[in-house]
Motif scaffolding. Sequence first.
Motif, PDB file in Angstrom:
ATOM      1  N   ILE A   1      -6.330   3.498   1.963  1.00  0.00           N
ATOM      2  CA  ILE A   1      -5.514   2.523   2.874  1.00  0.00           C
ATOM      3  C   ILE A   1      -4.075   2.845   2.625  1.00  0.00           C
ATOM      4  CG2 ILE A   1      -4.733   0.126   3.458  1.00  0.00           C
ATOM      5  CD1 ILE A   1      -7.863  -0.541   2.864  1.00  0.00           C
ATOM      6  N   LEU A   2      -3.801   2.869   1.462  1.00  0.00           N
ATOM      7  CA  LEU A   2      -2.087   2.984   1.037  1.00  0.00           C
ATOM      8  C   LEU A   2      -1.606   4.137   0.845  1.00  0.00           C
ATOM      9  CD1 LEU A   2      -1.963   0.118  -1.829  1.00  0.00           C
ATOM     10  CD2 LEU A   2      -1.467  -0.177   0.660  1.00  0.00           C
ATOM     11  N   SER A   3      -2.484   5.262   0.647  1.00  0.00           N
ATOM     12  CA  SER A   3      -1.813   6.631   0.651  1.00  0.00           C
ATOM     13  C   SER A   3      -1.628   7.190   1.959  1.00  0.00           C
ATOM     14  CB  SER A   3      -2.983   7.506  -0.123  1.00  0.00           C
ATOM     15  OG  SER A   3      -3.971   7.697   0.719  1.00  0.00           O
ATOM     16  N   GLN A   4      -2.038   6.435   3.041  1.00  0.00           N
ATOM     17  CA  GLN A   4      -1.769   6.847   4.411  1.00  0.00           C
ATOM     18  C   GLN A   4      -0.509   6.559   5.148  1.00  0.00           C
ATOM     19  OE1 GLN A   4      -6.081   7.153   6.389  1.00  0.00           O
ATOM     20  NE2 GLN A   4      -5.215   5.059   5.939  1.00  0.00           N
ATOM     21  N   HIS A   5       0.296   5.603   4.121  1.00  0.00           N
ATOM     22  CA  HIS A   5       1.571   5.189   4.550  1.00  0.00           C
ATOM     23  C   HIS A   5       2.553   5.137   3.591  1.00  0.00           C
ATOM     24  CE1 HIS A   5      -0.353   3.134   8.081  1.00  0.00           C
ATOM     25  NE2 HIS A   5      -1.352   3.009   7.205  1.00  0.00           N
ATOM     26  N   ASP A   6       3.742   5.382   3.836  1.00  0.00           N
ATOM     27  CA  ASP A   6       4.746   5.352   2.660  1.00  0.00           C
ATOM     28  C   ASP A   6       5.482   3.828   2.590  1.00  0.00           C
ATOM     29  OD1 ASP A   6       6.442   6.331   0.920  1.00  0.00           O
ATOM     30  OD2 ASP A   6       8.149   6.879   2.135  1.00  0.00           O
ATOM     31  N   TYR A   7       4.659   2.899   2.254  1.00  0.00           N
ATOM     32  CA  TYR A   7       5.096   1.595   2.020  1.00  0.00           C
ATOM     33  C   TYR A   7       5.774   1.418   0.845  1.00  0.00           C
ATOM     34  CZ  TYR A   7       1.639   0.202   5.563  1.00  0.00           C
ATOM     35  OH  TYR A   7       0.672   0.025   6.564  1.00  0.00           O
ATOM     36  N   PRO A   8       6.960   0.566   0.671  1.00  0.00           N
ATOM     37  CA  PRO A   8       7.745   0.318  -0.296  1.00  0.00           C
ATOM     38  C   PRO A   8       6.785  -0.761  -1.205  1.00  0.00           C
ATOM     39  CG  PRO A   8       8.903  -0.514   1.669  1.00  0.00           C
ATOM     40  CD  PRO A   8       7.646   0.051   1.967  1.00  0.00           C
ATOM     41  N   PRO A   9       7.067  -0.531  -2.519  1.00  0.00           N
ATOM     42  CA  PRO A   9       6.180  -1.434  -3.471  1.00  0.00           C
ATOM     43  C   PRO A   9       5.967  -2.914  -3.105  1.00  0.00           C
ATOM     44  CG  PRO A   9       7.714  -0.161  -4.626  1.00  0.00           C
ATOM     45  CD  PRO A   9       8.085   0.083  -3.437  1.00  0.00           C
TER      46      PRO A   9
ATOM     47  N   SER B   1      -8.796 -15.227  -7.434  1.00  0.00           N
ATOM     48  CA  SER B   1      -8.053 -14.695  -8.556  1.00  0.00           C
ATOM     49  C   SER B   1      -8.098 -13.161  -8.321  1.00  0.00           C
ATOM     50  CB  SER B   1      -8.490 -14.989 -10.064  1.00  0.00           C
ATOM     51  OG  SER B   1      -7.781 -14.632 -11.057  1.00  0.00           O
ATOM     52  N   THR B   2      -6.724 -12.715  -8.252  1.00  0.00           N
ATOM     53  CA  THR B   2      -6.521 -11.088  -7.932  1.00  0.00           C
ATOM     54  C   THR B   2      -5.611 -10.486  -8.826  1.00  0.00           C
ATOM     55  OG1 THR B   2      -4.758 -11.664  -6.373  1.00  0.00           O
ATOM     56  CG2 THR B   2      -6.688 -11.808  -5.277  1.00  0.00           C
ATOM     57  N   SER B   3      -5.912  -9.221  -8.821  1.00  0.00           N
ATOM     58  CA  SER B   3      -4.949  -8.240  -9.531  1.00  0.00           C
ATOM     59  C   SER B   3      -5.176  -6.896  -8.882  1.00  0.00           C
ATOM     60  CB  SER B   3      -5.682  -8.168 -11.093  1.00  0.00           C
ATOM     61  OG  SER B   3      -4.735  -7.435 -11.807  1.00  0.00           O
ATOM     62  N   PHE B   4      -4.224  -6.272  -9.004  1.00  0.00           N
ATOM     63  CA  PHE B   4      -4.036  -4.895  -8.198  1.00  0.00           C
ATOM     64  C   PHE B   4      -2.838  -3.933  -8.890  1.00  0.00           C
ATOM     65  CE2 PHE B   4      -2.583  -8.025  -5.692  1.00  0.00           C
ATOM     66  CZ  PHE B   4      -0.980  -7.890  -5.598  1.00  0.00           C
ATOM     67  N   GLY B   5      -3.083  -2.577  -8.945  1.00  0.00           N
ATOM     68  CA  GLY B   5      -1.816  -2.006  -9.449  1.00  0.00           C
ATOM     69  C   GLY B   5      -2.119  -0.354  -9.453  1.00  0.00           C
ATOM     70  N   LYS B   6      -1.484   0.579  -9.685  1.00  0.00           N
ATOM     71  CA  LYS B   6      -1.765   1.855 -10.009  1.00  0.00           C
ATOM     72  C   LYS B   6      -2.087   2.285 -11.380  1.00  0.00           C
ATOM     73  CE  LYS B   6       1.147   3.549  -6.373  1.00  0.00           C
ATOM     74  NZ  LYS B   6       2.610   4.741  -6.043  1.00  0.00           N
ATOM     75  N   SER B   7      -3.128   3.071 -11.553  1.00  0.00           N
ATOM     76  CA  SER B   7      -3.651   3.507 -12.896  1.00  0.00           C
ATOM     77  C   SER B   7      -3.981   4.854 -12.882  1.00  0.00           C
ATOM     78  CB  SER B   7      -4.817   2.649 -13.382  1.00  0.00           C
ATOM     79  OG  SER B   7      -5.945   2.688 -12.337  1.00  0.00           O
TER      80      SER B   7
END
Length: 333
Positions: free
Chosen positions: A36-44, A168-174
């Motif tokens: 989903i996110l790699s298709q767009h150049d979204y800011p953080p 309760s959510t969590s997300f990030g790059k790893s």
Amino acid sequence: MLGSKIAWDDTVLPFQLDASDIRGRVVRLDGVLDRILSQHDYPPEIEALVAEMALLTTMIGHSMKLRWKLSLQVRGDGPARLIATDYYAPEKDGEPGQIRAYASFDEERLVRGVNPFAQIGKGYFAILIDQGKGMTPYQGITPIAGGSLASCAETYFAQSEQLPTRFSTSFGKSRLSGSSESWRAGAVMLQKMPKASPFAAPQETDGTEGLLSASDILNEDDLEGWNRANIFLDTVEDMELIGPRVQLTELLVRLFHEDRPRVFDPRPIEFGCSCSEDKVRQSLSIYSARDIAHMTTDEGVVTADCQFCGAHYVLDPKTLGFEAEKDPDGDDD
């Protein structure tokens, strides 16, 4: 740097806490969210909003008796104008549910380093349910409030469904061992299932700005069990949510062993988009030849891009609109 990939990625695991009459979902997204996110150049800041919405949409969509599509939308007057997500229910048991997402934002107005939720400003959080052809769509709306998209979703369920709900959510790059950096995300959803009509008078609410909270909806006995489960969920750590070292079943036992967690069959999640050339043509069928001419590029074609999956369509203007001169296959009318 994380350990090796495990089988729980891109998975929803339904569960129930038998001692508290609470149902829930625990979800992990990695490849789906990265797609989903790699298709767009979204800011953080925008990436964070899209990631949280994708988690919420996956859990909510899977928790409903859905025949076709659930959509979540956030619209605001801030730099983050629109966050939109769709969850498509599987057509058959055992098949994966599908999710897609995108964002519209004003990059010049973004304030870097500020809480992403603050970029939305004032607006609303909407849930739209479309059960397919011949069924009347449903739409529920609640104001932006509470400090996070998860809080907005919790408010929707309290206000519109009178169901105490917690996320309760969590997300990030790893980066997994031996692979490149990618997105990972995890979340837990709890939802109290009341035994009887629990509606409380709105003038006596404990919620912020007159919005309902769990204490307004539940009786004393149910509230005790609900509060206990929430206290347990407060102890969850980010790395437990996103994995991959802690399996989802282990996480549920660690958090809720006192409430006798019972799990059901896990369900896979994948990226999916319903766009097609036929749908683009259908959307343009209401326009006249003059309107189509205004959409035609200097190269003599009409183009359309899917905001969700990035698909690019190039169409012959003579085949478009209700005054089309040719069929899409090239035959003259």
